[in-house]
Design a protein around this motif. Structure first.
Motif, PDB file in Angstrom:
ATOM      1  N   LEU A 100      -7.452  14.315  -6.322  1.00 56.76           N
ATOM      2  CA  LEU A 100      -6.203  13.682  -5.903  1.00 56.76           C
ATOM      3  C   LEU A 100      -6.135  12.244  -6.416  1.00 56.76           C
ATOM      4  CD1 LEU A 100      -3.605  13.965  -4.211  1.00 56.76           C
ATOM      5  CD2 LEU A 100      -4.907  13.049  -2.298  1.00 56.76           C
ATOM      6  N   CYS A 144      -9.026   7.470  -8.902  1.00 60.41           N
ATOM      7  CA  CYS A 144      -7.905   6.648  -9.361  1.00 60.41           C
ATOM      8  C   CYS A 144      -8.304   5.814 -10.576  1.00 60.41           C
ATOM      9  CB  CYS A 144      -7.441   5.705  -8.249  1.00 60.41           C
ATOM     10  SG  CYS A 144      -6.432   6.457  -6.997  1.00 60.41           S
ATOM     11  N   CYS A 200      -5.345  12.315 -10.136  1.00 57.21           N
ATOM     12  CA  CYS A 200      -3.920  12.563 -10.386  1.00 57.21           C
ATOM     13  C   CYS A 200      -3.084  11.320 -10.075  1.00 57.21           C
ATOM     14  CB  CYS A 200      -3.433  13.740  -9.553  1.00 57.21           C
ATOM     15  SG  CYS A 200      -4.140  15.312 -10.052  1.00 57.21           S
ATOM     16  N   MET A 201      -3.369  10.648  -8.999  1.00 52.07           N
ATOM     17  CA  MET A 201      -2.609   9.451  -8.646  1.00 52.07           C
ATOM     18  C   MET A 201      -2.878   8.321  -9.629  1.00 52.07           C
ATOM     19  SD  MET A 201      -0.685  10.139  -6.169  1.00 52.07           S
ATOM     20  CE  MET A 201      -0.524  11.772  -6.826  1.00 52.07           C
ATOM     21  N   SER A 227       0.089   6.657 -11.713  1.00 55.90           N
ATOM     22  CA  SER A 227       0.417   5.277 -11.345  1.00 55.90           C
ATOM     23  C   SER A 227       0.529   4.346 -12.536  1.00 55.90           C
ATOM     24  CB  SER A 227      -0.622   4.729 -10.371  1.00 55.90           C
ATOM     25  OG  SER A 227      -1.867   4.578 -11.027  1.00 55.90           O
ATOM     26  N   TYR A 276     -11.756   8.840  -3.707  1.00 57.53           N
ATOM     27  CA  TYR A 276     -10.363   8.671  -4.121  1.00 57.53           C
ATOM     28  C   TYR A 276     -10.222   7.486  -5.073  1.00 57.53           C
ATOM     29  CZ  TYR A 276      -5.352   7.804  -3.779  1.00 57.53           C
ATOM     30  OH  TYR A 276      -4.043   7.585  -4.078  1.00 57.53           O
TER      31      TYR A 276
END
Length: 98
Positions: free
Chosen positions: A18, A80, A21-22, A26, A76
């Protein structure tokens, strides 16, 4: 901690994906970021939570949730970072030289 990682490996991988993907998405967005004051307060909050986790201030189930949340948050953030870096690398290679 090894038990936490081995038992929740699927959730940690999901958090990493996740975040990836963010991070990928972004880079494209050009919105306003957080202010410096807000960023400092968030950094102090995270540092306090990490200190509470290391000091075992929060006992029992809530301490377990705190540890799990911090590990998932770290996964996370790593995702990112990797996603944003990879997107930057792919986009910069596809642009013609000036």
């Amino acid at each position: 901690m090894p038990y936490l990682v081995s038992f929740h490996m699927g959730w940690l991988i999901g958090s990493l994906l996740l975040g990836f993907c963010m991070g990928w998405i972004s880079v494209v967005q050009r919105g306003n970021g957080t202010s410096k004051v807000t960023a400092r307060w968030l950094a102090v909050l995270v540092a306090g939570l990490v200190a509470a986790s290391f000091a075992h201030v929060v006992p029992g189930r809530f301490g377990y949730w705190l540890d799990l949340g911090l590990v998932m948050f770290a996964c996370y953030l790593v995702g990112c970072t990797i996603g944003a870096w990879l997107r930057y690398w792919v986009v910069s290679r596809s642009q013609p030289a000036a």
